[in-house]
Scaffold this active site. Sequence first.
Site, short mmCIF file in Angstrom:
data_model
loop_
_atom_site.label_atom_id
_atom_site.label_comp_id
_atom_site.label_asym_id
_atom_site.label_seq_id
_atom_site.Cartn_x
_atom_site.Cartn_y
_atom_site.Cartn_z
N HIS A 51 29.53 0.52 90.57
CA HIS A 51 30.54 1.03 89.64
C HIS A 51 30.44 2.55 89.52
O HIS A 51 30.20 3.10 88.44
CB HIS A 51 30.39 0.36 88.27
CG HIS A 51 30.85 -1.06 88.26
ND1 HIS A 51 29.97 -2.11 88.44
CD2 HIS A 51 32.09 -1.61 88.13
CE1 HIS A 51 30.65 -3.25 88.39
NE2 HIS A 51 31.93 -2.97 88.20
N LYS A 58 0.83 -1.21 0.00
CA LYS A 58 0.00 0.00 0.00
C LYS A 58 0.86 1.26 0.00
O LYS A 58 0.49 2.27 -0.59
CB LYS A 58 -0.92 0.00 1.22
CG LYS A 58 -2.03 -1.04 1.14
CD LYS A 58 -2.91 -0.99 2.39
CE LYS A 58 -4.02 -2.01 2.30
NZ LYS A 58 -4.87 -2.01 3.53
N ASP A 70 41.09 -3.78 90.15
CA ASP A 70 39.64 -3.84 89.93
C ASP A 70 38.96 -4.74 90.95
O ASP A 70 37.81 -4.51 91.34
CB ASP A 70 39.38 -4.34 88.50
CG ASP A 70 38.03 -3.89 87.97
OD1 ASP A 70 37.43 -2.96 88.56
OD2 ASP A 70 37.56 -4.45 86.96
#
Length: 855
Positions: free
Chosen positions: A557, A165, A718
Amino acid sequence: MGEISQETVEKYLEANPQFAKEYFNRKLQVEVPSGGAQAPASASFPGRTLAEEAALYLELLEVLLEEAGSVELAAHRALQRLAQLLQADRCSMFLCRARNGTPEVASKLLDVTPTSKFEDNLVVPDREAVFPLDVGIVGWVAHTKKTFNVPDVKKNSHFSDFMDKQTGYVTRNLLATPIVMGKEVLAVFMAVNKVDASEFSKQDEEVFSKYLSFVSIILKLHHTNYLYNIESRRSQILMWSANKVFEELTDVERQFHKALYTVRTYLNCERYSIGLLDMTKEKEFYDEWPVKLGEVEPYKGPKTPDGREVIFYKIIDYILHGKEEIKVIPTPPMDHWTLISGLPTYVAENGFICNMLNAPADEYFTFQKGPVDETGWVIKNVLSLPIVNKKEDIVGVATFYNRKDGKPFDEYDEHIAETLTQFLGWSLLNTDTYEKMNKLENRKDIAQEMLMNHTKATPDEIKSILKFKEKLNIDVIEDCEEKQLVTILKEDLPDPRTADLYEFRFRHLPITEHELIKCGLRLFFEINVVEKFKVPVEVLTRWMYTVRKGYRAVTYHNWRHGFNVGQTMFTLLMTGRLKKYYTDLEAFAMLAAAFCHDIDHRGTNNLYQMKSTSPLARLHGSSILERHHLEYSKTLLQDESLNIFQNLNKRQYETVIHLFEVAIIATDLALYFKKRTMFQKIVDACEKMETEEEAIKYVTIDPTKKEIIMAMMMTACDLSAITKPWEVQSQVALLVANEFWEQGDLERTVLQQQPIPMMDRNKKDELPKLQVGFIDFVCTFVYKEFSRFHKEITPMLNGLQNNRVEWKSLADEYDEKMKVIEEMKKQEEGNTTEKAVEDSGGGGDDKKSKTCLML
């Protein structure tokens, strides 16, 4: 005219190669000799011998070799010859590719005849006819990867008359075959309308297939080379962008710009534009007021997938055609040439990759059809994709315009661009992390400032110890001379002998916490480090007072424990005569570290920090609290007004910090069992030595031995409460136990866990037994070995053993008590059993039923 020799003909042909080529092309189809022996006939090429067929292939190879630089030219020459050989009206070539993840075929050479020109048959990119694979016979061939010979296209369901086309041409029959490389279709070749017949024959199919097998070599070679270039570009882009991304970590814009500008030569486009999106998800409350009041319309525009308004706060245009130029447009207007089409906004809103062929013809987006600026540059093809970070938030949009070779962007361009944008998006993790680190650093600085403001000793607190105003009548401490301050401070400090600071039996309970600060200051003067290391007494006072304030008001502590550890360290050094192994600087550091060893203790142990996944546990992997105490201590020293080591040189200061690390981390009892064997070996070695000088040399010559002894000294300090006189030890033990029980309560209520017996308030009566176990399992070794190491430390061992006797006595009393209770319980259970037997009727025959009555 004389006879022409063979030599003359050869010379002429060599001098005129073009004539020779054209001549042989015209004379290629030679007639079969009528007489004599005939050459073998070709099965594929009717009317030609095998020699002539070979000549055809040789000619094709020469053509392909000649046009090897252009796949379109090579294919055009091959299609010209195929149109002649197949007696086809015309031939075409369609390329296969993919865009936006969808495969498609595009016309590349159309209506090729034996005499047509290449320029007339070549389809330029903006005039291509593009089909998806579900449209037309060509698409079906690409989809199935099979050859199709269609005698009547009207009877084929796959035929599409779209091209007919468009051109007015009528297709009756066709022959189409794919060129396949691995699993990928590269192209589809098609011959249309057989001239001298109603359809293409089987022999035509064979000719088509054999001839194109040679053409496919060129296509595959070009495609392989193209793939190599793609991978080369991709690797270069990744390498250079990675290089630049890691150069810039502070700013995302600079990071993007460095990476994108460096890789510009590998992007193969004329322009590209980066739009950076506003990452704000929620507006400030004051920006929402006008909307809520109805003064401003609510935002109804596009939003990103995560709900942000699509707002490009900056656009960076990279112009690579003509003169290279970079344009940065902050707060770009909506009519900016990159935004006016709506494509970047669409990509930011949906997160799709958009690859557009012939973009100005698109109906959805409004691209400018003419020049976008004064350079005359026109948009043709566009590739746009989002920049996404690791959170999958769209942070920007990258749009690439016009491939340099004029072709549309294909799937490989998409892969390269996606690789780049994905890498850039992920690289945002670096800048995000850097930004978070900066924020955390700033928050840390602010928190530290706040901490110092609340913890650091105030001028009034310093005046309470350093009474310069009262004694010197001076209002400002800066006006005082250092010697004056030293004198007035020493006058106000307690006498070390009177206060028992040299004694292992030192008792802190009768002394106030404020007086303990003065005692601590006295210890530094006693080891002669204040004047030797030029410690300003104002700084020393402020540091000591700040350390005291750094201890929390927990049960055990607290500051009193901190001071006791410091005083025991002093006593070990001086009274225990361990100072002989250490320099004055080392003793200075050890004493200061001892005072700081538990600063900011929370009243819970390391195990609780891990169980509760506290921030400290997440920050420190091991020795959690000890590392926190160390960092806190080092933080204090970073403040010049608190740095008691400010006048040391760099090497001395590094030594002090190292000793702080060893001393404070060593207080973790989990490490105690690792170091005690090493300490025992040192003690054994020293015990065998005949002279003190020999032992001193043995220890001091090796820094590691000194550190091991120091670590063990910290443990001894300690735990020193266990060696104090019984009246002190019994009270301190209750403080320790209460702190443990408080932790046990937290474990039971907060963590929903059953605490261990030592921390279970319900088992507090077992305290003496637990204390005996603690003395035997942990403490005895420490003080026994130190007594062996230095006889002067024996009082600590004696105190420990005396306390063990007391605790054992209480434990035995508890055991006796529990034994009596157990016997009473058993006796009670026996009585209960006898009564139950009697009640059941086993005691005699005269028992009567309570429910039945005999009349």
